[in-house]
Design a protein around this motif. Sequence first.
Motif, short mmCIF file in Angstrom:
data_model
loop_
_atom_site.label_atom_id
_atom_site.label_comp_id
_atom_site.label_asym_id
_atom_site.label_seq_id
_atom_site.Cartn_x
_atom_site.Cartn_y
_atom_site.Cartn_z
N TYR A 148 0.85 -1.19 0.00
CA TYR A 148 0.00 0.00 0.00
C TYR A 148 0.89 1.25 0.00
O TYR A 148 1.47 1.58 -1.02
CB TYR A 148 -0.99 -0.05 1.17
CG TYR A 148 -1.89 -1.26 1.09
CD1 TYR A 148 -2.98 -1.28 0.23
CD2 TYR A 148 -1.60 -2.41 1.83
CE1 TYR A 148 -3.78 -2.41 0.12
CE2 TYR A 148 -2.40 -3.55 1.72
CZ TYR A 148 -3.49 -3.53 0.86
OH TYR A 148 -4.28 -4.65 0.74
N GLU A 149 1.08 1.93 1.13
CA GLU A 149 1.89 3.14 1.14
C GLU A 149 3.30 2.89 1.68
O GLU A 149 4.07 3.83 1.86
CB GLU A 149 1.20 4.22 1.98
CG GLU A 149 -0.14 4.67 1.39
CD GLU A 149 -0.78 5.76 2.20
OE1 GLU A 149 -0.18 6.15 3.23
OE2 GLU A 149 -1.86 6.24 1.81
N LYS A 150 3.65 1.64 1.91
CA LYS A 150 4.96 1.32 2.46
C LYS A 150 5.79 0.54 1.45
O LYS A 150 5.30 -0.44 0.87
CB LYS A 150 4.79 0.50 3.75
CG LYS A 150 6.06 0.27 4.53
CD LYS A 150 5.74 -0.44 5.84
CE LYS A 150 6.99 -0.63 6.68
NZ LYS A 150 6.69 -1.35 7.95
N TYR B 5 16.93 -1.68 -8.10
CA TYR B 5 15.51 -1.95 -7.82
C TYR B 5 14.63 -1.37 -8.94
O TYR B 5 14.01 -0.33 -8.78
CB TYR B 5 15.12 -1.37 -6.47
CG TYR B 5 15.79 -2.07 -5.31
CD1 TYR B 5 15.15 -3.10 -4.64
CD2 TYR B 5 17.08 -1.71 -4.91
CE1 TYR B 5 15.75 -3.75 -3.57
CE2 TYR B 5 17.69 -2.36 -3.85
CZ TYR B 5 17.03 -3.37 -3.18
OH TYR B 5 17.64 -4.02 -2.13
N PHE B 6 14.57 -2.11 -10.06
CA PHE B 6 13.77 -1.66 -11.20
C PHE B 6 12.35 -2.21 -11.19
O PHE B 6 11.50 -1.74 -11.94
CB PHE B 6 14.44 -2.06 -12.51
CG PHE B 6 15.72 -1.33 -12.81
CD1 PHE B 6 15.76 0.05 -12.86
CD2 PHE B 6 16.89 -2.04 -13.04
CE1 PHE B 6 16.93 0.73 -13.14
CE2 PHE B 6 18.07 -1.37 -13.31
CZ PHE B 6 18.10 0.02 -13.36
N ASN B 7 12.10 -3.20 -10.34
CA ASN B 7 10.79 -3.86 -10.33
C ASN B 7 10.06 -3.59 -9.03
O ASN B 7 10.66 -3.53 -7.96
CB ASN B 7 10.97 -5.38 -10.51
CG ASN B 7 9.65 -6.11 -10.65
OD1 ASN B 7 8.81 -5.74 -11.45
ND2 ASN B 7 9.47 -7.15 -9.86
N HIS B 8 8.73 -3.41 -9.13
CA HIS B 8 7.91 -3.15 -7.96
C HIS B 8 6.84 -4.23 -7.85
O HIS B 8 6.00 -4.37 -8.75
CB HIS B 8 7.25 -1.77 -8.07
CG HIS B 8 8.23 -0.64 -8.08
ND1 HIS B 8 8.51 0.12 -6.96
CD2 HIS B 8 9.01 -0.14 -9.09
CE1 HIS B 8 9.41 1.04 -7.27
NE2 HIS B 8 9.74 0.89 -8.55
N ILE B 9 6.88 -4.99 -6.75
CA ILE B 9 5.93 -6.08 -6.53
C ILE B 9 4.82 -5.58 -5.62
O ILE B 9 5.06 -5.28 -4.46
CB ILE B 9 6.61 -7.30 -5.88
CG1 ILE B 9 7.84 -7.73 -6.69
CG2 ILE B 9 5.62 -8.45 -5.74
CD1 ILE B 9 8.69 -8.77 -5.99
N ARG B 10 3.63 -5.50 -6.16
CA ARG B 10 2.52 -5.00 -5.35
C ARG B 10 2.01 -6.12 -4.43
O ARG B 10 1.63 -7.19 -4.89
CB ARG B 10 1.38 -4.53 -6.25
CG ARG B 10 0.35 -3.68 -5.52
CD ARG B 10 -0.84 -3.39 -6.41
NE ARG B 10 -0.50 -2.70 -7.63
CZ ARG B 10 -0.44 -1.37 -7.75
NH1 ARG B 10 -0.67 -0.60 -6.71
NH2 ARG B 10 -0.13 -0.81 -8.92
#
Length: 311
Positions: A126-128, A211-216
């Motif tokens: 979420y926001e973290k 850190y090119f990838n963001h795992i939701r």
Amino acid sequence: MPRVSIIVPNYNHEKYLNDRLKSIFNQTFQDFEIILMDDRSLDGSVEVLKNYSKNSKVSHLILNDINSGSPFGMWKKGFELAKGEFIWIAESDDWANENLLFELVNAIEKDTSIVVAHCNSYFEFYEKTIPNNWWDSLSLTYWQKSYVESGEKLLLNYGRYKCPVINVSSAIIRKDILKNIEIPIEFRYCGDWWFWAQIFKQGKVTFIAKYFNHIRMHSSSATATKSLQTFNRFLENVRVVKQIHQLLNIRFTYSKKYKWLIDIWEQFIRIDKNYLKTKYYCNDLPFFFKSAMFFRVNNLLFKRLKRKIKI
């Protein structure tokens, strides 16, 4: 022909699709096709995908009439349609830094024996935002710098203990190696681990420590649902571990690096509170795994007995 085929498999991620697709279309590397896929979503995903399918970069829009029940069937269908030299499976609820493709393509092209290039990832709660800590139990330093290494060596040292690629959205692979790979369509939970093990066995691996990838991370995300939900998930992990040892032609023995697997095993027993139920011990783990588990169960039973005596 496009250099990269981007497969976007989707199921019920309508509220994340715009972020995901914008992060693809805005990549600094633009030599790609996009294959949009939907596995019979029940939300408004299809309308979002239809709008994006009008873009010239989109080569296919595949809408399943029946839900496949597994993400890996979608992967297989995407592989069959892909025309690119490299493949990126971009999961529909994740998103990417604009330079992800540029960096990964540049890395994999440096050596024709490199079969996969992957980068580090952030977990997005979420926001973290939290840096990936998936490999910390194996090494606190190894993934702090970029490297090119033998995939088989990585499997021996790390990949037989945990999935060696944190998230499929963080990697690109050479399409031509897929002819030697068993696509894990019969797996439901951890087929990606078996998929990556086979790929690593094919050649070298390059890792970019950025850190090119963001795992939701959310209740329905693929990563989140690899938690402690069903005993079948545990059994599937056991199956993959055994197959990887067979792939490497080495004996399957106990290691403290499998503590996470014992932790999952214990969790089911704790939830059920029936520590001696037969089904929890009917698995293909070697004797020393079961010995470690019995030691824990004895401790649990002893603590339970102490509580009863105090009462």
